[in-house]
Design a protein around this motif. Structure first.
Motif, mmCIF file in Angstrom:
data_model
loop_
_atom_site.group_PDB
_atom_site.id
_atom_site.type_symbol
_atom_site.label_atom_id
_atom_site.label_comp_id
_atom_site.label_asym_id
_atom_site.label_seq_id
_atom_site.Cartn_x
_atom_site.Cartn_y
_atom_site.Cartn_z
ATOM 1 N N VAL A 176 0.847 -1.168 0.000
ATOM 2 C CA VAL A 176 0.000 0.000 0.000
ATOM 3 C C VAL A 176 0.884 1.219 0.000
ATOM 4 O O VAL A 176 1.948 1.213 0.594
ATOM 5 C CB VAL A 176 -0.831 -0.037 1.308
ATOM 6 C CG1 VAL A 176 -1.350 1.328 1.664
ATOM 7 C CG2 VAL A 176 -1.958 -1.037 1.175
ATOM 8 N N LYS A 177 0.484 2.236 -0.724
ATOM 9 C CA LYS A 177 1.220 3.480 -0.527
ATOM 10 C C LYS A 177 0.259 4.607 -0.235
ATOM 11 O O LYS A 177 -0.850 4.649 -0.771
ATOM 12 C CB LYS A 177 2.100 3.798 -1.719
ATOM 13 C CG LYS A 177 1.344 4.035 -3.006
ATOM 14 C CD LYS A 177 2.309 4.035 -4.173
ATOM 15 C CE LYS A 177 1.597 4.080 -5.503
ATOM 16 N NZ LYS A 177 1.036 5.357 -5.826
ATOM 17 N N GLY A 178 0.681 5.499 0.624
ATOM 18 C CA GLY A 178 -0.119 6.670 0.952
ATOM 19 C C GLY A 178 0.667 7.882 0.517
ATOM 20 O O GLY A 178 1.832 7.803 0.256
ATOM 21 N N ASN A 179 0.037 9.051 0.469
ATOM 22 C CA ASN A 179 0.745 10.197 -0.080
ATOM 23 C C ASN A 179 0.073 11.441 0.458
ATOM 24 O O ASN A 179 -1.118 11.622 0.294
ATOM 25 C CB ASN A 179 0.635 10.120 -1.607
ATOM 26 C CG ASN A 179 1.325 11.276 -2.298
ATOM 27 O OD1 ASN A 179 1.857 12.171 -1.645
ATOM 28 N ND2 ASN A 179 1.300 11.251 -3.611
ATOM 29 N N LYS A 180 0.880 12.255 1.105
ATOM 30 C CA LYS A 180 0.318 13.508 1.579
ATOM 31 C C LYS A 180 1.343 14.582 1.321
ATOM 32 O O LYS A 180 2.477 14.442 1.701
ATOM 33 C CB LYS A 180 0.019 13.403 3.071
ATOM 34 C CG LYS A 180 -0.543 14.694 3.627
ATOM 35 C CD LYS A 180 -1.433 14.391 4.808
ATOM 36 C CE LYS A 180 -2.107 15.645 5.293
ATOM 37 N NZ LYS A 180 -3.439 15.368 5.809
ATOM 38 N N THR A 181 0.965 15.612 0.611
ATOM 39 C CA THR A 181 1.929 16.647 0.310
ATOM 40 C C THR A 181 1.437 17.972 0.845
ATOM 41 O O THR A 181 0.448 18.515 0.344
ATOM 42 C CB THR A 181 2.159 16.768 -1.211
ATOM 43 O OG1 THR A 181 2.391 15.465 -1.716
ATOM 44 C CG2 THR A 181 3.331 17.654 -1.522
ATOM 45 N N ILE A 182 2.094 18.453 1.882
ATOM 46 C CA ILE A 182 1.841 19.818 2.337
ATOM 47 C C ILE A 182 3.170 20.491 2.112
ATOM 48 O O ILE A 182 3.442 21.062 1.070
ATOM 49 C CB ILE A 182 1.433 19.880 3.823
ATOM 50 C CG1 ILE A 182 0.278 18.898 4.100
ATOM 51 C CG2 ILE A 182 1.039 21.323 4.177
ATOM 52 C CD1 ILE A 182 0.003 18.680 5.558
HETATM 53 C C1 LIG Z 1 1.116 12.376 -4.416
HETATM 54 O O1 LIG Z 1 1.007 13.789 -4.346
HETATM 55 C C2 LIG Z 1 1.493 14.463 -5.472
HETATM 56 C C3 LIG Z 1 1.425 15.958 -5.218
HETATM 57 O O2 LIG Z 1 0.109 16.332 -4.866
HETATM 58 C C4 LIG Z 1 0.669 14.049 -6.701
HETATM 59 O O3 LIG Z 1 1.183 14.668 -7.861
HETATM 60 C C5 LIG Z 1 0.739 12.552 -6.874
HETATM 61 O O4 LIG Z 1 -0.078 12.145 -7.943
HETATM 62 C C6 LIG Z 1 0.304 11.863 -5.602
HETATM 63 N N1 LIG Z 1 0.521 10.443 -5.760
HETATM 64 C C7 LIG Z 1 -0.422 9.554 -5.428
HETATM 65 C C8 LIG Z 1 -0.058 8.146 -5.655
HETATM 66 O O5 LIG Z 1 -1.482 9.874 -4.933
#
Ligand SMILES: *[C@@H]1O[C@H](CO)[C@@H](O)[C@H](O)[C@H]1NC(C)=O
Ligand SMILES: *[C@@H]1O[C@H](CO)[C@@H](O)[C@H](O)[C@H]1NC(C)=O
Ligand SMILES: *[C@@H]1O[C@H](CO)[C@@H](O)[C@H](O)[C@H]1NC(C)=O
Ligand SMILES: *[C@@H]1O[C@H](CO)[C@@H](O)[C@H](O)[C@H]1NC(C)=O
Length: 413
Positions: A176-182
């Motif tokens: 699983v991967k999660g992703n949070k970009t602040i």
């Molecule tokens: C992770 O966050 C970045 C920046 O918002 C976005 O471009 C990318 O698609 C995201 N990746 C996933 C797997 O959600």
């Protein structure tokens, strides 16, 4: 890599004696290449034409051979000192011969294998040197029953993962991967189903707000491809076998270990400096869990229980000018310097695979042991002494050395 056996050892001792007698009267006109080739012929047990594994700078293939496994363009300049010879063994006997012959001509041997050598110390040197390039020796065997993989040093990580996948294909793990970009990205891999990791993180890290839709379930080999490059999703595992010859960007890495939580103000200061600097980044790798169960003296790698995470300071660039290198390297040093109060101390530990010559180098003079202790304790903590003992016992002349190798005890003489 080489299986030690008494017969090989005796053979090596025997040929050493032969070499020293034959070298006592070298033909005056012979070049280093000829001398070395003749020595190899006498000291390898091989049917290969030895001129096909020995290359002088005049050989047309020499530049490509040298550049193929350069992984940091900083060390691919015309002013970087070049090796006098490159040896590319095909068998273990060739390796033994190369060591014996480098020793007999008394020239430093640099040994290059399959991995990422951030400071280039396997293929550059301040003194005349020969490269023993191990790229042909890359066999991998995986014994599923014994749970043991045997890997020759020339293999790349991609080849290892591929082989493990090929051997154990029926078993897949969902990840699983999660992703949070602040200001930060949280990128994680969990061996299990999405709903499991979501419920764990609900308890342990509710602020992240992770939901099932943030996760992608995939097989283990797909996760390997994804870590390599997230554009690889859907690609064939065979791309892991690509050795990506003769291509490298410019880079610098440094590392730290963190053993107590960094106060909020400390982190805010870090973000501020990173924004000012503009290019260098930081990676936090969590430790704990299984890592805590292995005693710190079980293997040379000592960074186990007590570490919250490892930090990597990184910067990559593609402008070849010295000013760019200076600016970007300086950025990682600035971050490292800022982090001093928040990271491990006495020693300020470092991760060997993020090789960093800033933390100390050896000049092999009379203070070689003291110099070695400086970086050696950072990489190996209390395991350093035992490594020095082993090193002193097996290589008292310090023939196998590089800018950050384990030193020998100072001789009593
Ligand atoms: C992770 O966050 C970045 C920046 O918002 C976005 O471009 C990318 O698609 C995201 N990746 C996933 C797997 O959600
Ligand atoms: C999870 O997905 C939701 C809905 O797409 C999104 O609003 C949220 O930012 C995502 N959270 C993380 C941690 O990526
Ligand atoms: C090294 O430099 C040469 C000549 O500029 C270039 O052709 C080659 O691609 C470079 N290789 C690496 C690994 O940087
Ligand atoms: C980075 O460069 C600046 C300007 O040249 C200098 O003042 C500073 O000491 C350097 N920092 C480090 C950590 O080397």
């Amino acid at each position: 890599m080489t299986k030690p056996c008494l017969a090989c050892y005796l053979y090596a001792v025997f040929v050493l004696l032969t070499v020293s007698t034959s070298l006592s009267a070298p033909s005056p006109a012979s070049s280093l290449y000829d001398t070395f080739l003749q020595c190899l012929t006498q000291n390898t047990n091989s049917i290969t034409q030895l001129s096909s594994i020995l290359f002088a700078p005049t050989s047309p293939t020499f530049p490509t051979l040298l550049e193929n496994y350069i992984r940091n363009a900083r060390f691919n300049t015309s002013s970087t000192r070049k090796p006098l010879l490159i040896v590319t063994p095909l068998t273990e006997s060739h390796v033994q011969g190369a060591v014996i012959c480098a020793k007999s001509v008394d020239i430093q041997l640099k040994i290059r294998s399959g991995g990422h050598d951030f400071e280039g110390i396997s293929y550059i040197s301040d003194e005349p040197f020969i490269i023993l390039d191990m790229f042909n020796l890359r066999a991998i065997t995986v014994d599923l029953e014994a749970e043991v993989a045997t890997v020759q040093v020339g293999a790349t990580l991609g080849e290892i993962y591929y082989k493990i996948w090929k051997t154990s294909k029926p078993v897949t793990s969902k990840v699983v991967k999660g992703n949070k970009t602040i200001r930060a990205s949280v990128v994680a891999l969990f061996l299990g189903r999405a709903n499991e990791v979501v419920s764990i993180l609900e308890k342990e890290f509710p602020l992240l707000g992770l939901r099932a839709e943030n996760c992608t379930e995939m097989s283990w080999i797909e996760s390997v491809l994804w870590w390599d490059d997230d554009k690889n999703l859907g690609a064939k595992p065979e791309i892991l076998l690509n050795r990506d010859l003769n291509s490298a960007g410019f880079l610098k890495r440094k590392s730290d270990y963190v053993q107590k939580p960094i106060p909020r103000a400390g982190l805010e200061g870090l973000w501020k400096i990173m924004i000012e600097l503009g290019k260098a980044g930081v990676v936090f790798n969590p430790y704990g869990g299984k890592m805590n169960e292995v005693p710190s003296d079980a293997t040379p790698f000592p960074h186990r229980k007590g570490n919250l995470f490892k930090m990597q300071y990184f910067v990559n660039w593609d402008d070849p000018s010295p000013a760019a290198a200076q600016n970007f390297i300086n950025q990682t040093r600035t971050l490292y310097s800022y982090m001093t109060p928040f990271v491990s101390q006495n020693p300020r530990s470092a991760f060997l695979n993020y090789r960093d010559l800033d933390i100390g180098v050896n000049t092999f003079g009379k203070n070689s042991f003291q110099e070695g202790e400086v970086y050696g304790r950072k990489y190996f903590n209390d395991n350093f002494e035992r490594l020095v003992k082993v090193k002193t016992a097996v290589d008292p002349e310090n023939f196998f050395r590089n800018e950050q190798s384990i030193p020998v005890y100072p001789s009593k003489a």
